[in-house]
Design an enzyme around this catalytic site. Structure first.
Site, mmCIF file in Angstrom:
data_model
loop_
_atom_site.group_PDB
_atom_site.id
_atom_site.type_symbol
_atom_site.label_atom_id
_atom_site.label_comp_id
_atom_site.label_asym_id
_atom_site.label_seq_id
_atom_site.Cartn_x
_atom_site.Cartn_y
_atom_site.Cartn_z
ATOM 1 N N TYR A 1 6.411 -9.998 6.769
ATOM 2 C CA TYR A 1 6.224 -8.557 6.914
ATOM 3 C C TYR A 1 6.684 -8.159 8.308
ATOM 4 C CZ TYR A 1 3.260 -7.825 2.765
ATOM 5 O OH TYR A 1 2.782 -7.704 1.488
ATOM 6 N N ASP B 1 0.821 -1.209 0.000
ATOM 7 C CA ASP B 1 0.000 0.000 0.000
ATOM 8 C C ASP B 1 0.856 1.261 0.000
ATOM 9 O OD1 ASP B 1 -2.315 -1.619 0.268
ATOM 10 O OD2 ASP B 1 -1.916 -1.787 2.415
#
Length: 353
Positions: free
Chosen positions: A110, A52
């Protein structure tokens, strides 16, 4: 036509995310623009997934196909010579056409970073500058509720219409701290939109004392799109690493690939043992034959030795025909894996037990 696998690092602060946007600047757009400049032709890239706006990456992976004859080392140099300084190609490798940066993902990592100390201008693009003290031990306790296979409807922004199945597996969440930086590492095969940032946000809420660890389970059970609205700031999130499984052969219907954690494992082996054998290119080693879409098991393949080759065993006559269609690819796979000239591919029905 050659296929190249690339690993790229980028700081996401200046970009609208990975994917190309109509009115904004994306990381994908920057890379494809440079590829066009080098090759004088449009080259599309396929990534392991999207990040994002504001999210960083240390180990994003993408692939591209081109007719332009150039070594992997020269591709890396040419790309980095034209890309902006906040995007850098870390590695380029020529790979076979069976590799796909999105569909061959085994797992991703992540990392969410939180600065627990005073505001730090030097980490403002890579860590959430937390203004309050956090109870890290309670955050660790709360994180255990996320680990495993759950319905994550409450913890992502995908609508149920676009993604009816919101069950995902989080393999682990590991906490480490260096100086003032607290790092939460999320490991899993795939994550839904905003899923990691929403999990991180609720863990921060636990750390602040606004939630109790057991509230995480209640939120999971609720399966509600309104119960967990907070999204941790994008700058704290980094795609650290993408790992891939090996595909030996495939067509439109079936594939022979490396074992994954959700498969029925053979011969009293653990998934860790099977992964190690493949990564070390050991002989013998084991693979599974499945449908491409449902991943239903159809048979197995044993890479016996460099001298003998491999044996494919399937359950039905129909699967036997499917395996025969992959023979030519498997012969090429043997060659690429150092098998001797006399090595062969044996395809047979498995003996009933």
């Amino acid at each position: 036509m050659k296929r190249y696998r690339c690993t790229v690092a980028y700081c996401g602060a200046a970009y609208s995310g990975w994917q190309s946007q109509k009115n904004d600047t994306s990381v994908q757009e920057q890379i494809e623009s440079v590829l066009h400049e080098i090759a004088h032709a449009k080259i599309n890239i396929v990534a392991s997934g999207r990040t994002d706006a504001g999210v960083n990456a240390r180990g994003q992976v993408f692939h591209f196909d081109t007719d332009l004859e150039m070594s992997a080392r020269k591709w890396m140099g040419a790309l980095n010579g034209h890309l902006p300084k906040d995007i850098h190609i870390m590695d380029v490798q020529e790979t076979d056409r069976l590799f796909h940066a999105r569909y061959c993902v085994r797992r991703k990592q992540y990392d969410y970073r939180i600065n627990l100390g005073p505001y730090d201008v030097f980490t403002r693009d890579t860590a959430y500058q937390c203004p309050v003290k956090l109870d890290v031990e309670k955050m660790k306790e709360a994180s255990k509720y996320f680990i495993g296979t759950h319905d994550f409807t409450s913890f992502n922004s995908n609508t149920l219409a676009e993604t009816p199945n919101q069950v995902r597996t989080v393999n682990d969440i590991v906490f480490t701290q260096e100086g003032n930086i607290l790092k939460m590492s999320f490991h899993g095969k795939g994550f839904l939109r905003y899923m990691v940032r929403m999990m991180a946000a609720q863990l921060v809420e636990v750390g602040r004392g606004r939630l109790q660890p057991e509230d995480i389970q209640k939120m999971l059970d609720a399966r509600s799109k309104t119960i967990a609205r907070k999204n941790a700031p994008a700058n704290g999130l980094t795609l650290e690493k993408v790992e891939y499984f090996e595909i030996c052969a495939l067509d439109e219907e079936v594939m022979i690939r490396e074992y994954l954690a959700d498969d029925d494992l053979p011969f009293e082996k653990t998934i860790e043992q099977l992964e190690k054998e493949v990564s070390d290119h050991r002989w013998p080693r084991f693979y599974i034959m499945t449908y491409r879409t449902s991943q239903q098991q159809l048979g197995t393949m044993r890479a016996v030795s460099k001298e003998e080759g491999c044996i494919v065993e399937v359950h039905t006559e129909t699967d036997l025909k499917r395996a025969v269609n992959l023979r030519e690819q498997l012969m090429e796979w043997l060659k690429n894996n150092g098998a001797e000239e006399g090595a062969r591919v044996e395809i047979r029905l498995a003996e009933e037990k």
